[in-house]
Enzyme design. Structure first.
Site, PDB file in Angstrom:
ATOM      1  N   HIS A  19       0.872  -1.190   0.000  1.00 22.68           N
ATOM      2  CA  HIS A  19       0.000   0.000   0.000  1.00 22.68           C
ATOM      3  C   HIS A  19       0.901   1.230   0.000  1.00 22.68           C
ATOM      4  CE1 HIS A  19      -3.838   2.042   1.803  1.00 22.68           C
ATOM      5  NE2 HIS A  19      -3.110   2.909   1.113  1.00 22.68           N
ATOM      6  N   HIS A  21       1.512   4.788  -2.434  1.00 26.94           N
ATOM      7  CA  HIS A  21       1.186   5.646  -3.579  1.00 26.94           C
ATOM      8  C   HIS A  21       2.474   6.306  -4.042  1.00 26.94           C
ATOM      9  CE1 HIS A  21      -3.156   5.355  -2.629  1.00 26.94           C
ATOM     10  NE2 HIS A  21      -2.715   5.262  -1.382  1.00 26.94           N
ATOM     11  N   HIS A 199      -9.360   0.918  -1.582  1.00 30.58           N
ATOM     12  CA  HIS A 199      -9.372   1.522  -0.260  1.00 30.58           C
ATOM     13  C   HIS A 199     -10.813   1.435   0.257  1.00 30.58           C
ATOM     14  CE1 HIS A 199      -5.529   3.102  -1.419  1.00 30.58           C
ATOM     15  NE2 HIS A 199      -5.449   3.984  -0.456  1.00 30.58           N
ATOM     16  N   GLU A 202     -11.434   3.120   5.801  1.00 27.14           N
ATOM     17  CA  GLU A 202     -10.446   3.998   6.444  1.00 27.14           C
ATOM     18  C   GLU A 202     -11.249   5.098   7.146  1.00 27.14           C
ATOM     19  OE1 GLU A 202      -8.183   6.474   3.768  1.00 27.14           O
ATOM     20  OE2 GLU A 202      -6.663   6.968   5.277  1.00 27.14           O
ATOM     21  N   ASP A 280       1.754   3.885   2.863  1.00 23.58           N
ATOM     22  CA  ASP A 280       0.733   4.748   2.261  1.00 23.58           C
ATOM     23  C   ASP A 280       1.364   5.899   1.455  1.00 23.58           C
ATOM     24  OD1 ASP A 280      -1.839   5.456   1.608  1.00 23.58           O
ATOM     25  OD2 ASP A 280      -2.453   6.076   3.609  1.00 23.58           O
ATOM     26  N   ASP A 281       1.579   7.059   2.077  1.00 24.72           N
ATOM     27  CA  ASP A 281       2.204   8.226   1.427  1.00 24.72           C
ATOM     28  C   ASP A 281       3.373   8.668   2.304  1.00 24.72           C
ATOM     29  OD1 ASP A 281       0.157   8.934  -0.821  1.00 24.72           O
ATOM     30  OD2 ASP A 281      -1.047   8.597   0.982  1.00 24.72           O
TER      31      ASP A 281
HETATM   32 ZN   LIG Z   1      -3.684   4.845   0.465  1.00 24.06          ZN
END
Ligand SMILES: [Zn+2]
Length: 338
Positions: A19, A21, A199, A202, A280-281
């Site tokens: 996961h 990006h 996704h 969340e 994630d980021d």
């Molecule tokens: Zn994400």
């Protein structure tokens, strides 16, 4: 974040990152370098000023900055440089396999052709095995706050590149954009032989996770932490061993949970869910893959065996072929055992 220097005496646990990006790996240094190369003016005078702007408080304020910074990504070289910068950091964090999201609509909407994005990213990813010792897959995400028609048009535009894309995904602002909105494009993706992830759960409710499973037919759920509010959903995810790609540092930064000590990761593991830990980021959320492992270890007092379980889960949950998966699982097993 500066790249972590590997400590040869205590190398990080081998792991897969599922996961991630790629646009969320854009560090201020590279943003400024690309802005200069492309003659783009950023609304921040210095790297420090930009780094201070990275302290947002919720998903929407993060997304606003995230999309603003993408203006610096214009050419194949830019996308290749972005991927190389991520791979170098991932290598230092023990990542052996990465399944990388990209958001074509965030670029095509700015006039950057989809081919530029895919060609630039794959140029870097094609060298990842040799240069960084990392196997990779590419996952094309649809922006859920855009229309279903835009997702369909994106999928059609991507058909010439599908041999380089393993799966489709669904990201961006979740609430108000349920998975069912994208039923048609996911059906096309499955017909084309692609894997599916989304996704869900969340910021959105457990009902969105049910939709991702039953309407989109996903192989994996990204985040999914809110599944714990629905015991029937947990039972389903456990029975089918549907992987959940959890992102602890992201959850704290975006206030999905208050503090890392409150993170439901141990409860998820105890429930028998196939949980993985991801970044994630990472440029925006304070850390890469191993930084997330370290953060949960320290805040939740996880022992070595639990961390090893999380690492094994990451390879089990991946889209790797069986032989490669087994080889990585053996690496995890052997890690730190002399
Ligand atoms: Zn994400």
């Amino acid at each position: 974040m500066p790249p972590t220097t590997p400590n040869p005496a205590n190398p990080p646990l081998p792991k897969a990152e599922l996961h991630l990006h790629i646009e969320g790996t854009l560090e201020p240094e590279l943003a400024f370098a690309l802005a200069e190369r492309n003659g783009v003016t950023l609304p921040y005078a210095t790297e420090d000023a930009l780094r201070r702007a990275y302290s947002f408080s919720d998903l929407q304020s993060f997304l606003n900055l995230y999309y603003a910074l993408m203006a610096v990504l214009r050419t194949e070289n830019d996308f290749a440089d972005l991927a190389h910068a991520y791979l170098a950091r991932a290598q230092a964090q023990g990542v052996r396999h990465a399944e990388i999201f990209f958001d074509p609509q965030a670029h095509t909407s700015r006039g950057v052709p989809l081919g530029t994005v895919v060609e630039g990213l794959t140029r870097a990813l094609d060298t990842a095995g040799e240069r960084y010792g990392i196997t990779t897959r590419l996952i094309m995400c649809f922006l859920r706050d855009q229309s279903a028609e835009s997702a369909l048009a994106t999928f059609e535009a991507a058909r010439p590149y599908l041999d380089r894309i393993t799966a489709v995904g669904l990201d961006s602002a979740e609430v108000g954009h349920p998975p069912s909105k994208f039923k048609e494009v996911y059906a096309l993706a499955r017909e084309a032989g692609l894997k599916c992830v989304a996704h869900a759960g969340e910021e959105g409710p457990p009902a969105y996770v049910w939709e991702a499973l039953d309407v989109l037919g996903v192989d994996r759920v990204d985040h999914g932490v809110r599944c714990l509010e629905d015991p029937e959903l947990v039972a389903r995810l456990v029975a089918d061993q549907v992987p959940l790609t959890v992102c602890p540092l992201s959850n704290v930064r975006l206030r999905v949970i208050d503090t890392m000590a409150d993170h439901p990761l141990p409860a998820m593991l105890d429930a028998g869910l196939l949980v993985t830990v991801n970044s994630d980021d990472p440029a925006y959320f304070g850390g890469y893959a191993d930084d997330n492992f370290t953060a949960v270890r320290d805040a939740l007092d996880l022992d070595e065996e639990t961390l090893r379980t999380l690492a094994c889960n990451s390879f089990r949950a991946s889209f790797l072929d069986e032989a490669t998966r087994e080889a990585y699982l053996k690496e995890v097993e052997a890690h730190g055992r002399g």
